[in-house]
Motif scaffolding. Structure first.
Motif: not given
Length: 199
Positions: A171-183
């Protein structure tokens, strides 16, 4: 809680580590050190995905969101792993009430040298283990595997042992679902997960 299958997307980098549940005690008088091992050793994984685009980008986003933080689990394998052993047959647990770092098995193809080799993974009961010594099957298809970490939950007799696509329930260590999007609409993802020792 639901257990999902990880998307068929290969990470850019993949870090797997075994976190051993050991403790050290040092005497304040003599400085002598004693160590002890306890149940609860677990696998931890860090995966980085760079420059995902198109279907892979959206598939990964949807997967992370549906995990709902740490609510759900998923099956994860070490993406860097290649099985070295010859294998063959359907490997099964031979006998109930097994524990520790030795697993007695049957159902293997008979008389195979290096049936599994040191560094190969196996999984059963939602537990991932590494074979730590080369093992050969005998003329009846029996084989005893030396494994680490120790067995957490005793497997039933005839439990199937997966050595072709072994996975761990994490399972995930963090409760966040995140990503970094670029041009150019490409996204980067960092996933940190830990084995569920209660699975």
């Amino acid at each position: 809680m639901t257990t999902f299958t990880f998307p068929s997307i290969t990470p850019t980098t993949n870090t797997f580590e075994l976190v051993a549940n050991t403790r050290t005690f040092q005497s304040p008088l003599t400085n002598a050190i004693q160590t002890t091992s306890r149940k609860g050793s677990l696998w931890r994984a860090s995966l980085q995905f760079n420059n995902l685009s198109g279907d892979d980008r959206k598939t990964m986003q949807a997967f992370l969101v549906k995990l709902n933080g740490q609510e759900h689990r998923f099956r994860l394998h070490d993406h860097s792993h290649t099985t070295r052993g010859a294998g063959g047959g359907t490997l099964l647990v031979n006998g109930a009430s097994q524990s520790g770092t030795s697993l007695v098995c049957d159902g293997a193809t008979a008389n195979v040298s290096n049936y599994l080799r040191a560094g190969d993974y196996i999984s059963f009961n939602n537990e991932l283990h590494m074979v730590v010594a080369d093992a050969n099957s005998d003329n009846s298809g029996n084989i005893t595997l030396s494994i680490a970490p120790p067995i957490r939950k005793t497997p039933a007799d005839d439990t199937v042992i997966d050595y072709t696509a072994p996975v761990s329930g994490v399972f995930m260590l963090s409760g966040r679902a995140s990503w970094n999007t670029q041009p150019g609409i490409i996204s980067n993802y960092n996933i940190d997960a830990v084995e569920d020792v209660l699975a």
